[in-house]
Design an enzyme around this catalytic site. Sequence first.
Site, PDB file in Angstrom:
ATOM      1  N   ASP A 158      -0.661  -5.486   9.405  1.00  0.00           N
ATOM      2  CA  ASP A 158      -1.658  -4.507   9.000  1.00  0.00           C
ATOM      3  C   ASP A 158      -2.903  -5.296   8.617  1.00  0.00           C
ATOM      4  O   ASP A 158      -2.899  -6.033   7.631  1.00  0.00           O
ATOM      5  CB  ASP A 158      -1.138  -3.691   7.808  1.00  0.00           C
ATOM      6  CG  ASP A 158      -2.135  -2.631   7.363  1.00  0.00           C
ATOM      7  OD1 ASP A 158      -3.255  -2.575   7.914  1.00  0.00           O
ATOM      8  OD2 ASP A 158      -1.792  -1.844   6.460  1.00  0.00           O
TER       9      ASP A 158
ATOM     10  N   LYS B 217     -13.251  -1.024   6.100  1.00  0.00           N
ATOM     11  CA  LYS B 217     -13.849  -1.867   5.057  1.00  0.00           C
ATOM     12  C   LYS B 217     -14.835  -2.858   5.641  1.00  0.00           C
ATOM     13  O   LYS B 217     -15.951  -2.976   5.152  1.00  0.00           O
ATOM     14  CB  LYS B 217     -12.764  -2.659   4.310  1.00  0.00           C
ATOM     15  CG  LYS B 217     -11.440  -1.973   4.168  1.00  0.00           C
ATOM     16  CD  LYS B 217     -11.416  -0.996   3.028  1.00  0.00           C
ATOM     17  CE  LYS B 217     -10.214  -0.090   3.210  1.00  0.00           C
ATOM     18  NZ  LYS B 217      -9.555   0.312   2.014  1.00  0.00           N
TER      19      LYS B 217
ATOM     20  N   TRP C 269       0.858  -1.190   0.000  1.00  0.00           N
ATOM     21  CA  TRP C 269       0.000   0.000   0.000  1.00  0.00           C
ATOM     22  C   TRP C 269       0.895   1.241   0.000  1.00  0.00           C
ATOM     23  O   TRP C 269       1.832   1.322   0.794  1.00  0.00           O
ATOM     24  CB  TRP C 269      -0.899  -0.046   1.242  1.00  0.00           C
ATOM     25  CG  TRP C 269      -1.820   1.119   1.402  1.00  0.00           C
ATOM     26  CD1 TRP C 269      -2.661   1.637   0.459  1.00  0.00           C
ATOM     27  CD2 TRP C 269      -2.008   1.906   2.589  1.00  0.00           C
ATOM     28  NE1 TRP C 269      -3.372   2.687   1.002  1.00  0.00           N
ATOM     29  CE2 TRP C 269      -2.988   2.876   2.297  1.00  0.00           C
ATOM     30  CE3 TRP C 269      -1.450   1.879   3.867  1.00  0.00           C
ATOM     31  CZ2 TRP C 269      -3.423   3.807   3.240  1.00  0.00           C
ATOM     32  CZ3 TRP C 269      -1.881   2.800   4.805  1.00  0.00           C
ATOM     33  CH2 TRP C 269      -2.857   3.751   4.487  1.00  0.00           C
TER      34      TRP C 269
HETATM   35  N1  PGU Z   1      -3.688  -0.595   5.200  1.00  0.00           N
HETATM   36  C1  PGU Z   1      -4.009  -1.080   3.995  1.00  0.00           C
HETATM   37  C2  PGU Z   1      -3.329  -2.311   3.506  1.00  0.00           C
HETATM   38  C3  PGU Z   1      -4.972  -0.428   3.219  1.00  0.00           C
HETATM   39  O1  PGU Z   1      -5.272  -0.918   2.028  1.00  0.00           O
HETATM   40  C4  PGU Z   1      -5.591   0.731   3.708  1.00  0.00           C
HETATM   41  C5  PGU Z   1      -6.612   1.475   2.904  1.00  0.00           C
HETATM   42  C6  PGU Z   1      -5.227   1.174   4.986  1.00  0.00           C
HETATM   43  C7  PGU Z   1      -4.280   0.476   5.701  1.00  0.00           C
HETATM   44  C8  PGU Z   1      -5.825   2.385   5.622  1.00  0.00           C
HETATM   45  O2  PGU Z   1      -7.148   2.313   5.859  1.00  0.00           O
HETATM   46  P1  PGU Z   1      -7.904   3.288   6.841  1.00  0.00           P
HETATM   47  O3  PGU Z   1      -8.937   3.946   6.009  1.00  0.00           O
HETATM   48  O4  PGU Z   1      -6.931   4.248   7.403  1.00  0.00           O
HETATM   49  O5  PGU Z   1      -8.475   2.377   7.860  1.00  0.00           O
HETATM   50  N2  PGU Z   1      -6.421   1.470   1.536  1.00  0.00           N
HETATM   51  C9  PGU Z   1      -7.495   1.767   0.618  1.00  0.00           C
HETATM   52  C10 PGU Z   1      -8.248   3.056   0.924  1.00  0.00           C
HETATM   53  C11 PGU Z   1      -7.736   4.328   0.360  1.00  0.00           C
HETATM   54  C12 PGU Z   1      -6.413   4.732   0.969  1.00  0.00           C
HETATM   55  O6  PGU Z   1      -5.408   4.613   0.272  1.00  0.00           O
HETATM   56  O7  PGU Z   1      -6.405   5.142   2.143  1.00  0.00           O
HETATM   57  C13 PGU Z   1      -6.932   1.701  -0.791  1.00  0.00           C
HETATM   58  O8  PGU Z   1      -7.669   1.996  -1.732  1.00  0.00           O
HETATM   59  O9  PGU Z   1      -5.776   1.266  -0.949  1.00  0.00           O
END
Ligand code: PGU
Length: 455
Positions: free
Chosen positions: A265, A301, A184
């Site tokens: 994570d 999510k 990410w």
């Molecule tokens: N860790 C991972 C692996 C993730 O994919 C995401 C969110 C987070 C943490 C953070 O999520 P929180 O909203 O802080 O609980 N990834 C999504 C959402 C958009 C973003 O980049 O924040 C994504 O589309 O990759």
Amino acid sequence: MHGGNASGSSSPADRRLSALVRHLEGSSRDGIDAGNHSIAAAPTSGSYGGRNSVFDHVVMGPEDPILGVTVAYNKDPSPVKMNLGVGAYRTEEGKPLVLNVVRRAEQMLVNDSSRVKEYLPIVGLADFNKLSAKLILGADSPAVQENRVTTVQCLSGTGSLRVGAEFLARHYHQHTILIPQPTWGNHPKVFGLAGLSVKTYRYYDPSTRGLDFEGLMEDLGSAPSGAIVLFHACAHNPTGVDPTAQQWEQIRQLARSKALLPFFDSAYQGFASGNLDTDAQSVRMFVKDGGECIVAQSFAKNMGLYGERVGALSIVCRNADVAGRVESQLKLVIRPMYSNPPIHGASIVATVLKDRNMFQEWTVELKAMADRIINMRTQLFDALRSRGTPGDWSHIIKQIGMFTFTGLNSKQVAFMTKEYHIYMTSDGRISMAGLSSRTVPHLADAIHAAVTRLA
Ligand code: PGU
């Protein structure tokens, strides 16, 4: 001090400073005009008719690689546009979803006149913390029963990662963190700005579109002893590729033999398989052996609470005494950052997790979301096959979780955005949850055109 680098001997404070310097230098490089900083005479009084701002030298920063996709999408007037960028669940009708059980919990909270809006403690809502730890570690987890887990409520997954990183930078002896390649996009920034030294380990093999297990084992094997290792608990983002249970066991043995500190994570518990316990197996494996580890949990999510920013950081310690001291230090990290977390979202989660019926209702709704995503995988795969699109697309049905890592390159992605109004991250990741039966054909047409025209 310019371009300071994180040498092995530097302290976390030095590293944090050089990370900030790099970050700031980066921001000026990202703009058009980094020179001409004649800000000395810039007034704050407005006597210059507002022409000269003390912020004149501030250059336009780039959009975020993920959240910026939504910004671009919102600007597009096309009626056929599709946002497959951000990982956020949509219904078959393409609408954001508030779970029924969440609506019900909110009603209960609103109707309860004994509820007030006082500050929460620095560590957040006690019920929420206990229940979150049980959700990820298991209802009967000995670590929870032995009071050797400290859990603090944080601002969703990102905030939990950041608080964990700040704690490690201050109190853990080894400041190298290994993160998977790819991962990410926010991970390196979160850890780097906390003052940790970020390195990568091999994870994904583009040629097989699967796990580079040998590369992973080699890289963890040659990591400095005690290094922190970031693992995605399940539904790896962006690749959709997870280790098997057997591979996790080998990873665990290696990690323990080298005293690596696992930092999980967990942003997608329940979204990968549709089952909360199955998706927590990797974490539970590492807790079962009695060793220590860290887990960042997000309810964005799996409970659809994205904007409520609900998450938890749990640190599993050797004994209750250590856990108590660790918690006292987490409070010192949190207090100057945001003082204490918001009450509403955590109250929703606690209400749902506490009540047997509501919990049951949640698991059904969660499974329905996971199933719809899996169904979209099959539909997209079938649509490409029926078009005779060149290439092996079986990874679409093999990958796990919210995303498909399509293998499309950035040129093909740009083409699909320009010609088909389909928005996705430039690494070729698509959010399967953004698709519906109605929109699959349009996406399949776009992929077919991109692949056949731009090899
Ligand atoms: N860790 C991972 C692996 C993730 O994919 C995401 C969110 C987070 C943490 C953070 O999520 P929180 O909203 O802080 O609980 N990834 C999504 C959402 C958009 C973003 O980049 O924040 C994504 O589309 O990759």
